[in-house]
Design a protein around this motif. Structure first.
Motif: not given
Length: 148
Positions: A123-148
């Motif tokens: 899975a990790s070898v064939h995974a392709r990152e999707v450019y989400a234009s900053g519209a997607y936040r993973g679980a870790d990214g939600i914390d950084s939004l709350l700190e702003q």
């Protein structure tokens, strides 16, 4: 009133049941396909206050949706334009599923991979990152939004 759709009911019979529903009614079904037919029929009928439930074999609700008028929704709402963009995204995601692509959020990144490789060592070898234009936040990214 509560309606139970027969497990062998056809699309026309399901749509007829939904179109005959009134505000406060609940329609229960046992198949994913029937649940989707009910949702489409509910949208077509433009009924408010109707609940659609997908039940498991033991009668427990595993999915549910209810229709409401816009005036009944409180709090911040999406604009019509935002709703159109979300609908377009849903169509794209449906096409991804149809073509065998699964989207997975790893940490702060969204990646796409062939659905047949989900959960495998490749899975990790064939995974392709999707450019989400900053519209997607993973679980870790939600914390950084709350700190702003």
């Amino acid at each position: 009133m509560e309606y139970h759709i027969d497990i062998n009911a056809e699309q026309d019979a399901i749509a007829e049941t939904v179109h005959g529903a009134k505000s406060g009614d609940t329609i229960c079904c046992q198949r994913d396909s029937q649940f989707e037919i009910c949702k489409r029929a509910l949208l077509e009928a433009r009924l408010a206050g109707v609940t659609i439930c997908l039940l498991d074999q033991d009668g427990y609700v595993i999915r549910q949706t209810s229709s409401k008028k816009r005036t009944q929704i409180s709090g911040p709402r999406f604009s019509d334009r935002q709703l159109a963009v979300i609908k377009a995204l849903e169509k794209v995601l449906a096409h991804c599923k149809k073509e065998g692509i699964t989207l997975i959020g790893y940490s702060d990144e969204l990646v796409a991979l062939p659905a047949t490789l989900v959960g495998t060592d490749l899975a990790s070898v064939h995974a392709r990152e999707v450019y989400a234009s900053g519209a997607y936040r993973g679980a870790d990214g939600i914390d950084s939004l709350l700190e702003q």
